[in-house]
Write an enzyme that holds these catalytic residues in place. Sequence first.
Site, short mmCIF file in Angstrom:
data_model
loop_
_atom_site.label_atom_id
_atom_site.label_comp_id
_atom_site.label_asym_id
_atom_site.label_seq_id
_atom_site.Cartn_x
_atom_site.Cartn_y
_atom_site.Cartn_z
N ASN A 149 0.80 -1.22 0.00
CA ASN A 149 0.00 0.00 0.00
C ASN A 149 0.84 1.28 0.00
O ASN A 149 0.35 2.32 -0.40
CB ASN A 149 -0.96 0.00 1.19
CG ASN A 149 -0.29 -0.38 2.49
OD1 ASN A 149 0.31 -1.44 2.62
ND2 ASN A 149 -0.36 0.50 3.46
N CYS A 323 -2.55 4.88 8.34
CA CYS A 323 -2.42 4.48 9.75
C CYS A 323 -1.06 4.87 10.27
O CYS A 323 -0.85 4.97 11.47
CB CYS A 323 -2.60 2.97 9.87
SG CYS A 323 -3.49 2.25 8.51
C1 LIG Z 1 -6.41 -0.25 3.61
C2 LIG Z 1 -5.68 -1.52 3.79
C3 LIG Z 1 -6.06 -2.44 4.79
C4 LIG Z 1 -7.16 -2.15 5.76
O1 LIG Z 1 -8.43 -2.19 5.19
P1 LIG Z 1 -9.65 -1.55 5.99
O2 LIG Z 1 -10.86 -1.93 5.21
O3 LIG Z 1 -9.42 -0.07 6.02
O4 LIG Z 1 -9.65 -2.15 7.35
C5 LIG Z 1 -5.37 -3.63 4.87
N1 LIG Z 1 -4.36 -3.90 4.03
C6 LIG Z 1 -3.97 -3.06 3.07
C7 LIG Z 1 -2.85 -3.44 2.16
C8 LIG Z 1 -4.61 -1.84 2.91
O5 LIG Z 1 -4.19 -0.99 1.97
#
Ligand SMILES: *Cc1c(COP(=O)(O)O)cnc(C)c1O
Length: 381
Positions: A149, A323
């Site tokens: 991400n 986060c």
């Molecule tokens: C955004 C994200 C998450 C978390 O997803 P949520 O639906 O916001 O809990 C987990 N893993 C990756 C790689 C992400 O980009």
Amino acid sequence: MIYLDNAATTRMASEVLEAMLPYFTTEYGNPGAVYAMGSGGKKAVNEARRKIAAVIGAGQEEIYFTSGGSESDNWAIKGAAESLCERGRHIITTKIEHYAVLRTCKYLEKKGYEVTYLDVDREGLVRIRDLEAAVRKDTILISVMSANNEVGTIQPIGEIGKLAREKGILFHTDAVQTFGQIPVNVEELGVDMLSASAHKLNGPKGVGMLYLRKGVKLAAFLHGGTQERGRRAGTENVPGIVGFGVAAERASGRLEEKEPREKELRDYLIRRIESEIPDCRLNGHRTKRLPGNVNFSFGAVEGEALLILLDRKGICASSGSACTSRESAPSHVLLAMGLDEEQANGSIRLTLSGDNTREEMDVTVQQLKQIVEYLREIKRS
Ligand SMILES: *Cc1c(COP(=O)(O)O)cnc(C)c1O
């Protein structure tokens, strides 16, 4: 405003909202009920399940709705740990996972599990030979994200899946960044569990899913009613699930047209930044990269300051993951890729969507150039 934080979340598509609305207003019956209004909700949930399964080549009975990517990651890892603890207590993951995976693994370490966190190379890629060397007799789970991400690097999931299968180890992938963004097929990739989240593909927040291969035993996550075949209790988030279904279908239908367009815009932005801003470094792999991801480190620049000044110009960007941005520590992903703290702190992430335009890229480069120059100037003086 120029929104360049699509890896954090996306704008909900209007057709998604429209599809959801009746389930807030007239079609509010409990999907578990016998009367027609309830069964309307049930039908809608199963319709969404069918659409989502189709995107990844799964059967609809293999899709379990959750509250999002974080829950799906938690469930896959804790569930596998609980179900397989008789066979072993060793888990393999990587140093660059989302915290939903990393902190779940840390939690399990406190419960007596052993976790190997694989290194990645300079471009954020996991090396298959490292994975192979990490496998033990008591390894019960491999969890490697499909794409990162922060830096957008796409992992060799198919190769990992093949290895996991040869060794008879359960394989989970956090596909939150790839589901609906690039082609994903659970059969071709050989994954047993896969996490996805609606709000990363123009769907609503607070809904996601876990794909669980038929025949794989996984401990239930929420105990209570018999929803989600008794594995995830609680009255279904019907509007959210309906929205997720429409968003998934929409994203996969547009993939062929959107992916090359986004890549072109991405590479245009990368080229211009590299040629017009001195002392910058592209983070992540140049080609094995999410179509919408741009991540740069700028020498002698504080990423946080850059973000604040970009915001004043109406440009929404981020420094890695949403986060992470409130925790001021440098990105664990960039450090794992071998950047030093200064390089990691001097990084920003720009993530595009199908809605962004070339003009927006031009404005962004112009602003970025001025702000980087300005920050370097005040640092020197
Ligand atoms: C955004 C994200 C998450 C978390 O997803 P949520 O639906 O916001 O809990 C987990 N893993 C990756 C790689 C992400 O980009």
